[in-house]
Every structure is written in C-alpha cells, then in structure tokens.
Design an enzyme around this catalytic site. Structure first.
Site, PDB file in Angstrom:
ATOM      1  CB  CYS A  15     -15.415  12.333  27.644  1.00 51.17           C
ATOM      2  SG  CYS A  15     -13.966  12.561  28.491  1.00 51.17           S
TER       3      CYS A  15
ATOM      4  CB  CYS B  79     -10.871  12.746  24.844  1.00 50.15           C
ATOM      5  SG  CYS B  79     -12.287  11.525  25.096  1.00 50.15           S
TER       6      CYS B  79
ATOM      7  CG  HIS C 285     -29.040  -6.969  33.361  1.00 50.76           C
ATOM      8  ND1 HIS C 285     -30.477  -7.351  33.425  1.00 50.76           N
ATOM      9  CD2 HIS C 285     -28.568  -8.261  32.588  1.00 50.76           C
ATOM     10  CE1 HIS C 285     -30.518  -8.640  33.061  1.00 50.76           C
ATOM     11  NE2 HIS C 285     -29.495  -9.215  32.548  1.00 50.76           N
TER      12      HIS C 285
ATOM     13  CB  THR D  97     -43.115  -2.092  40.070  1.00 53.61           C
ATOM     14  OG1 THR D  97     -43.083  -2.906  40.835  1.00 53.61           O
ATOM     15  CG2 THR D  97     -42.506  -2.621  38.731  1.00 53.61           C
TER      16      THR D  97
ATOM     17  NE  ARG E 162     -39.704  -9.778  28.679  1.00 53.51           N
ATOM     18  CZ  ARG E 162     -38.079  -9.303  28.848  1.00 53.51           C
ATOM     19  NH1 ARG E 162     -37.984  -8.869  29.911  1.00 53.51           N
ATOM     20  NH2 ARG E 162     -37.369  -9.632  28.198  1.00 53.51           N
TER      21      ARG E 162
ATOM     22  CB  CYS F  21     -10.013   9.088  27.360  1.00 52.41           C
ATOM     23  SG  CYS F  21     -11.301   9.897  28.388  1.00 52.41           S
TER      24      CYS F  21
ATOM     25  CB  ILE G 219     -41.610  -8.585  46.081  1.00 53.62           C
ATOM     26  CG1 ILE G 219     -40.465  -9.048  46.728  1.00 53.62           C
ATOM     27  CG2 ILE G 219     -41.289  -6.974  45.565  1.00 53.62           C
ATOM     28  CD1 ILE G 219     -39.464  -9.528  45.732  1.00 53.62           C
TER      29      ILE G 219
END
Length: 241
Positions: free
Chosen positions: A149, A152, A119, A25, A33, A130, A231
C-alpha cells in the site's frame, strides 16, 4: 440435444447459470484439474493447492505472488461466446443471475449485470493494514514485488477466496436464494469437485437441471440434459441472437 436445450430455455422464466473454470478456457485462461491445467504444473516447489492457500500467503507472501502473477492473472483475456451468450439471455429477461466460481471478471466485462462471485475477484485487492482498495492494474504495476500500500506500506491481498478461507456469508446466501428460486439451472464448465460451491446445487428445486461440461461429473445422472461439448459452442448455438 441442442434443440432440447433451446426448448428448455424457451419454456423457462427464471434461469440461473452456475459456472466454473471451463467457462473461461475458451478465453485462453487455463482451468485447474485437467491434464494441462494449473494444478498439473511441475515448475513450482509446492503443490498449486498449497500455494493458493491462506497459510501459504501469510507464511510465504513473496512466493505466493510469484505464482499468482504468473499463473492466476490474465489481464488481456477477453470474453468468449459463452460469456456473450449469457449476456444475451439476461437481456431477454430469462437469466436471473450468473453464479461463478471464476475470479477473472469476464462475465462483467462481457456485460452481465447480475453476477455472484463465489470465490471473489482478481480485480479487487485490499491493504491488510488500512483496508484501502486497489485495482488489478494497481498491483500489476508493482510486480514482480509483493504489492504494498502506498499509503501505509501494508501488504495488499487479493480479494479472492484462498484454500483455508470461507466463502463470504452474504455471497452464499445470495447464491442459495437464486438457485432455490430458479425454474431452470444450467451448470457449465465445472467438474463440481470444489466444495462448498458445488454443494449449492442441492438447493435447486426447479424443473430443469442442465449440465454442460467437457467431461462427466458426479451430477450427470441427476440432470435432465447433459451435453459434453465446449460450453461456448453450446450456448452460442442455443441462445437467440
């Protein structure tokens, strides 16, 4: 509290950092949240959690990418003091790994070498047909259209864990191993509300559990030290430069 954390770090030999959206952040990437987080946006016809599900991706790919391009990608974001402090701690030989729920790649951009991405990452993308790899830059060139892609014509899917998908087994095993072998676990920038990621903390058997988060979490009572400050500010202050 800051002095106590300094003492813990100095006494530790094997530190693992477990982080969430709050780590990013301060790089101007919104969390999920909080009151101004992604899940509180009212500008889309479906709840954000549903738009980030595998069911929605396959059933409404165009709408998924409209949301994904506008809300989940921050290609110009830069590492903040939390990221750089963790790099310093790794270079000092104390930090064994960063286990992150974030998909933005900022830990690697800052210089961290041992990063477990629970994640996935927006920087990895694969053709569903492919399996050719594409970078974030590759798919951004195709926005606002659904990335396809060039080889393909298959739809390109981000290598991120959507709701309804399981975490990769090897990733879970690596995270469990690191947490189980740490003498200090620093948890930062996460509400510990997302499972199975939050459940990984049960494997910690070390000496020091430290929680750094703006808001209270369900694990606060179990921690030796709890700090409710940004933090980046905390880590930048306690990790030697």
């Amino acid at each position: 509290m800051y002095e106590k954390l300094k003492e813990i770090i100095q006494a530790s030999k094997t530190i693992v950092f477990f982080g969430g959206a709050g780590v990013s952040t301060e790089s101007n990437i919104p969390d999920f949240r909080s009151a101004d987080g992604i899940y509180e946006k009212k500008t889309y016809p479906y709840p954000a959690e549903y738009m980030l599900s595998s069911d929605f991706f396959y059933a409404n790919t165009e709408a998924f990418y409209d949301f994904y391009f506008h809300e989940m990608l921050y290609p110009n974001a830069l590492p903040n003091p939390a990221h750089t402090a963790l790099v310093r701690l790794e270079k000092q030989g104390k930090l064994q790994s960063v286990i992150t729920q974030n998909i933005d790649g900022l830990h690697q951009l800052a210089g961290s070498k041992e990063v477990v991405e629970l994640h996935g990452s927006v920087h990895r993308n694969y053709c569903l047909k492919c399996h050719t790899f594409y970078s974030l830059e590759d798919i951004l060139k195709q926005q606002p259209k659904v990335p396809r892609c060039p080889k393909c014509g298959g739809i390109i899917k981000p290598d991120v864990v959507l709701y309804g998908e399981g975490l990769k087994e090897e990733t879970i095993h690596k995270a469990i191993y690191d947490i189980a072998h740490a003498d200090t676990l620093i948890v930062g920038g996460t509400s510990l509300a997302v499972y199975p990621a939050a459940g990984l903390l049960q494997y910690f058997r070390g000496k020091h559990l430290v929680l750094i988060n703006r808001d209270a979490t369900a694990m606060d009572l179990r921690a030796e030290l709890v700090i409710h400050d940004p933090i980046g500010k905390v880590l930048d202050c306690v990790v030697e430069k």
